[in-house]
Structure formats: structure tokens, C-alpha cells
Design an enzyme around this catalytic site. Structure first.
Site, PDB file in Angstrom:
ATOM      1  N   ARG A 133       0.842  -1.215   0.000  1.00  2.00           N
ATOM      2  CA  ARG A 133       0.000   0.000   0.000  1.00  2.00           C
ATOM      3  C   ARG A 133       0.867   1.252   0.000  1.00  2.00           C
ATOM      4  NH1 ARG A 133      -2.003   2.132   4.383  1.00  2.00           N
ATOM      5  NH2 ARG A 133      -2.330   0.181   5.489  1.00  2.00           N
ATOM      6  N   TYR A 143     -14.845  16.323 -16.974  1.00  2.00           N
ATOM      7  CA  TYR A 143     -15.267  14.921 -16.975  1.00  2.00           C
ATOM      8  C   TYR A 143     -16.428  14.716 -15.992  1.00  2.00           C
ATOM      9  CZ  TYR A 143     -15.001   9.882 -16.530  1.00  2.00           C
ATOM     10  OH  TYR A 143     -15.310   8.550 -16.500  1.00  2.00           O
ATOM     11  N   ASP A 168      -6.349  18.421 -15.809  1.00  6.16           N
ATOM     12  CA  ASP A 168      -6.610  17.070 -16.302  1.00  6.16           C
ATOM     13  C   ASP A 168      -6.054  17.010 -17.720  1.00  6.16           C
ATOM     14  OD1 ASP A 168      -7.685  14.774 -17.489  1.00  6.16           O
ATOM     15  OD2 ASP A 168      -9.475  14.822 -16.221  1.00  6.16           O
ATOM     16  N   LYS A 222      -6.843   5.712 -20.306  1.00  2.96           N
ATOM     17  CA  LYS A 222      -6.962   6.186 -21.678  1.00  2.96           C
ATOM     18  C   LYS A 222      -5.636   5.975 -22.436  1.00  2.96           C
ATOM     19  CE  LYS A 222     -10.924   7.035 -19.968  1.00  2.96           C
ATOM     20  NZ  LYS A 222     -11.374   8.302 -19.421  1.00  2.96           N
TER      21      LYS A 222
HETATM   22  C1  LIG Z   1     -11.937   8.770 -18.162  1.00  2.27           C
HETATM   23  C2  LIG Z   1     -11.594  10.110 -17.674  1.00  2.27           C
HETATM   24  C3  LIG Z   1     -11.500  10.375 -16.303  1.00  2.27           C
HETATM   25  C4  LIG Z   1     -11.786   9.323 -15.241  1.00  2.27           C
HETATM   26  O1  LIG Z   1     -10.846   8.297 -15.263  1.00  2.27           O
HETATM   27  P1  LIG Z   1     -11.136   6.780 -14.783  1.00  2.27           P
HETATM   28  O2  LIG Z   1      -9.866   6.097 -15.090  1.00  2.27           O
HETATM   29  O3  LIG Z   1     -12.308   6.289 -15.585  1.00  2.27           O
HETATM   30  O4  LIG Z   1     -11.463   6.839 -13.336  1.00  2.27           O
HETATM   31  C5  LIG Z   1     -11.120  11.645 -15.922  1.00  2.27           C
HETATM   32  N1  LIG Z   1     -10.876  12.620 -16.822  1.00  2.27           N
HETATM   33  C6  LIG Z   1     -10.983  12.414 -18.145  1.00  2.27           C
HETATM   34  C7  LIG Z   1     -10.699  13.528 -19.095  1.00  2.27           C
HETATM   35  C8  LIG Z   1     -11.344  11.151 -18.616  1.00  2.27           C
HETATM   36  O5  LIG Z   1     -11.459  10.948 -19.942  1.00  2.27           O
END
Ligand SMILES: *Cc1c(COP(=O)(O)O)cnc(C)c1O
Length: 418
Positions: A70, A123, A206, A231
Site C-alpha cells: 500500500r 469529466y 486534467d 486512456k
Molecule cells: C476517463 C476520464 C477520467 C476518469 O478516469 P477513470 O480512469 O475512468 O477513473 C477523468 N478525466 C478524463 C478527461 C477522462 O477521460
């Protein structure tokens, strides 16, 4: 004297941070599927804990050893070092999802009474967390639209009388699914303007859509660059993970909260992402090349009303074009378009795709298509959704690594059915 050669990240993704001699000579980092690590001596265990708990400063060359998965694990540590290399950041922290990275960052830097200023749209999960979870802890939010300029934002903030409470600026650029851009340099200046010696205003970005290859928020004054590693970093639609990058100090705070929330990624997730990073640049560059072809095709199609793609921005688009040229090194591989008509036409297109898959998520090797208004952005208030341009006729595509002629053929035959 000969200048030291600096290897590019793509050249180092197969080796950086891993010592084969510590793993029986295995060329690849094994999956360290273990919860705990054996100390050589009680003294060693004591020293590791002293560093982990910050009870004393590290001695020269001394590093915190492996304790418990952890807190740290080789698959995670090597992965974090490699992501930091792409980002040109001091350090990185990896999480079990993008949402856990985002929520941990927001919780670590905000406290009751503080204000988070955020761009819109963000998001869906982030939007929900900021608007429905943080207020339970007395944390306020204020949002601005992507076309708001520096002075508009200052005016909005000061009119609301909330500038003294500002603690974090949180932005997502390009915005999902419209590709609207926010000027990161301006955001950095905004954070500086309201920072005081005893109260820093943090800028979190982000960077999932463009990073870590095509946009570097830290260069523009961001403190934290966030990722859904599900992604592009993961890139194969087979893992959920998240990451954030920043200075040693910022990441230390984030990792400390992560230790107590227990939302670090497991070794298997770490290993999958290590594998993905070896082809990150290859994949992303191919995807961006394909997306440019697809966008050009859509742009001239009589059944398509409008294409939202950074590669189509022109000098006439003014500030948006300038921001694009300044902060993005590629138009990326995400695009949206409006079909002529409305939801029925968009659905007919989606239902007739044969090569591309009808699914949410993005950044993967396969081409994905979805309907933002009824899927990824279904939770956004309908009035607000229309305002930011997400209507029934919009389709979002994440372009994959297939042969672009095949992707275009698939789009062509699906549009014929509309
Ligand atoms: C998918 C996504 C998230 C969330 O990520 P997870 O891995 O699904 O928790 C946050 N920001 C953006 C721009 C995303 O495309």
C-alpha cells in the site's frame, strides 16, 4: 568536453528504473504480487519506517526501501518514474483509477471554506465530485466556460467576493467532447495572482486528452498534471488506472493521503501500464495521423454539419487558434462532429458502425464512438449541456491505430444509412 547525450523517453521506456540483477536477470520487470517485503534486519526496517513517516531526513544516497504494497511496490515505483519522465516532472503517483487520482488531489489540497474554480465542461465524474461531494465538506465551487478570458474570470471571481477563498484552479483542456481550449499560461497567472505567501493557489490540469506527449501543463505553471491512465497511457481498453505528476513536495502530500485512503494501483495494474508505456508514442502518433485523415473526410461530408477537431482550427479562429499553437504540439486523436439532424440520425450512424465500436472511454488502440448527450454527458444539466454545445446530433470519436482508410470506409458506410 563531449556533451552528455540525453535519451528520449521513448528510448527509455523498456529499461528506465529497473535493475535486472535484482530480479534473477529477467529482462522485464516481473509482477511483484506481494503484499509485504522482508527486511534484512530490524535496523533496516526501523530506518525505512523513519523515512516513510518523515521522522528524520534521508541521509545522502539513502532511499526508502520496500515496506508494504500500500506504501510502495516495484511495479508502481518504476511506473511512476517512467511517467514522470514523459511529463518532465519530479515525481508521479499512480492510482487505481483516474477518478481516485482526481478525488485524492482535490481532498488533499482543499479544506472547508475553500473555493475551487473550475472550467466547464469537465469529466462527468469530476463534475459530480466537485458539485455533489465536496459541498458536503463545506468546499465551494465556481465554474467558467472555455470561452471566458482572463479578465472575465477575474471579474466573476471578484464579483462573487470569493477571491480570498480560492485554493485551487481545476481545468480540463481540451474539453471533452467539444475540444474547447483553455489557455494554461493564463491559468498559471491567475493562480499566481491570488496566491499569498501563506496560502498558495494550486493549479491542477486534467491532461488525459493530450498528455503526456502533446501538452505539458507543468511548463505553464500548473502544479499538478492529472491522468486517467485508463486512456492513452494504458491504451488497450484493458485496465482502469490514474496518475498525477508534479513537484516532489506536491506528490509527497498526494502519496501520503493515498497511503491512508489505500487507493494506490496494484502490481498487476502497474505491470500492464509498464507494458503500455513502451508503445505510447507509437500509438499516439499513429492515432493522431489517423484522426487528421478522418477529420478531413468528415469536414467535407454533406451529412456532417460541424467537426470539432483541433487540427481544423485556423488563424481566423483567433485566441483559440493561438492557444492551440502555443500549448499543444499535435491536434490529438479525439474528435467530435454534429450529423445533420438530431439524436435519431446520430443513433443511426452509431448503430451502423462495423469496424469502430460503440463504447465510451477513449485513447485506445481501437476506434471508439459514442453519443455524449445521452452517454458520457447524460448527467450534465440539459440547459447547461446545450449551452456548451453538446446536443443530440453530436457524436464523439476516439480514433485508433487501424488503417485510416478502413476507419473512413466504416464511417462512410454508416453515414450512408443515415
Ligand atoms: C476517463 C476520464 C477520467 C476518469 O478516469 P477513470 O480512469 O475512468 O477513473 C477523468 N478525466 C478524463 C478527461 C477522462 O477521460
Amino acid at each position: 568536453m563531449k556533451k552528455k547525450h540525453k535519451f528520449q523517453p521513448e528510448s527509455l521506456m523498456m529499461s528506465y528504473g529497473y535493475k535486472p540483477e535484482l530480479s534473477e536477470g529477467a529482462i522485464k520487470c516481473p509482477i511483484f504480487q506481494t503484499s509485504t517485503f522482508v527486511f534484512k534486519s530490524a535496523e533496516e526496517g526501523k530506518a525505512y519506517f523513519e523515512l516513510a513517516y518523515g521522522l528524520r531526513e534521508a541521509r545522502e544516497k539513502e532511499e526508502i526501501g520496500l515496506i508494504y504494497s500500500r506504501i510502495n511496490n516495484p511495479d508502481l515505483e518504476i511506473l511512476e518514474n517512467r511517467i514522470a519522465l514523459w511529463e518532465e516532472a519530479d515525481d508521479c503517483a499512480v492510482f487505481e483509477s483516474g477518478m481516485s487520482a482526481i478525488s485524492t488531489v482535490l481532498m488533499e489540497f482543499m479544506k472547508p471554506g475553500d473555493l475551487v474554480l473550475c472550467s466547464s465542461p469537465v469529466y462527468g465524474g469530476t463534475d459530480h465530485f466537485i458539485k455533489h461531494f465536496l459541498p458536503k465538506f463545506g468546499i465551494h465551487y465556481l465554474e467558467f466556460k472555455p470561452d471566458a478570458r482572463f479578465d472575465d474570470i477575474v471579474e466573476m471571481l471578484e464579483k462573487a467576493g470569493l477571491e480570498d477563498r480560492l485554493r485551487m484552479i481545476y481545468v480540463e483542456t481540451p474539453a471533452n467532447p467539444t475540444n474547447a481550449l483553455i489557455d494554461l499560461e493564463d491559468m498559471g497567472k491567475l493562480a499566481n495572482r491570488y496566491s499569498k505567501p501563506d496560502k498558495k493557489v494550486y493549479l491542477a490540469v486534467d491532461n488525459t486528452y493530450m498528455g503526456p506527449l502533446w501538452q505539458h501543463p507543468l511548463r505553464w505553471g500548473a502544479d499538478i498534471s492529472l491522468y486517467s491512465a485508463t486512456k492513452y497511457l494504458g491504451g488497450h481498453s484493458d485496465v482502469i488506472a490514474g496518475a498525477c505528476c508534479g513537484s516532489k513536495e506536491v506528490i509527497h502530500r498526494i502519496k501520503t493521503l493515498r497511503t491512508f485512503l489505500g487507493n494506490m494501483a496494484g502490481p498487476w495494474t502497474g505491470w500492464l501500464l509498464l507494458r503500455s508505456l513502451e508503445t505510447l508514442k507509437l500509438r499516439m502518433e499513429q492515432q493522431a495521423r489517423n484522426a487528421q485523415q478522418v477529420a478531413a473526410y468528415l469536414q467535407q461530408h454533406p451529412k456532417v454539419e460541424k467537426v470539432y477537431y483541433l487540427g481544423l482550427l485556423k488563424p481566423e479562429d483567433g485566441p483559440e487558434y493561438e492557444t492551440y499553437k502555443k500549448q499543444c504540439s499535435s491536434p490529438g486523436a479525439m474528435l467530435s462532429f454534429d450529423v445533420k439532424g438530431g439524436e435519431p440520425e446520430a443513433f443511426r450512424f452509431l448503430n451502423n458502425l462495423r469496424l469502430a465500436h460503440l463504447a465510451v472511454s477513449l485513447g485506445s488502440t481501437e476506434t471508439l464512438a459514442e453519443h455524449p448527450a445521452s452517454m458520457t454527458h447524460a448527467g450534465v444539466h440539459p440547459g447547461h449541456r446545450e449551452e456548451i454545445g453538446i446536443t443530440g446530433k453530436m457524436v464523439r470519436m476516439s480514433v485508433g491505430v487501424e488503417n485510416y482508410r478502413d476507419i473512413i470506409h466504416d464511417i462512410e458506410q454508416a453515414l450512408e444509412k443515415v
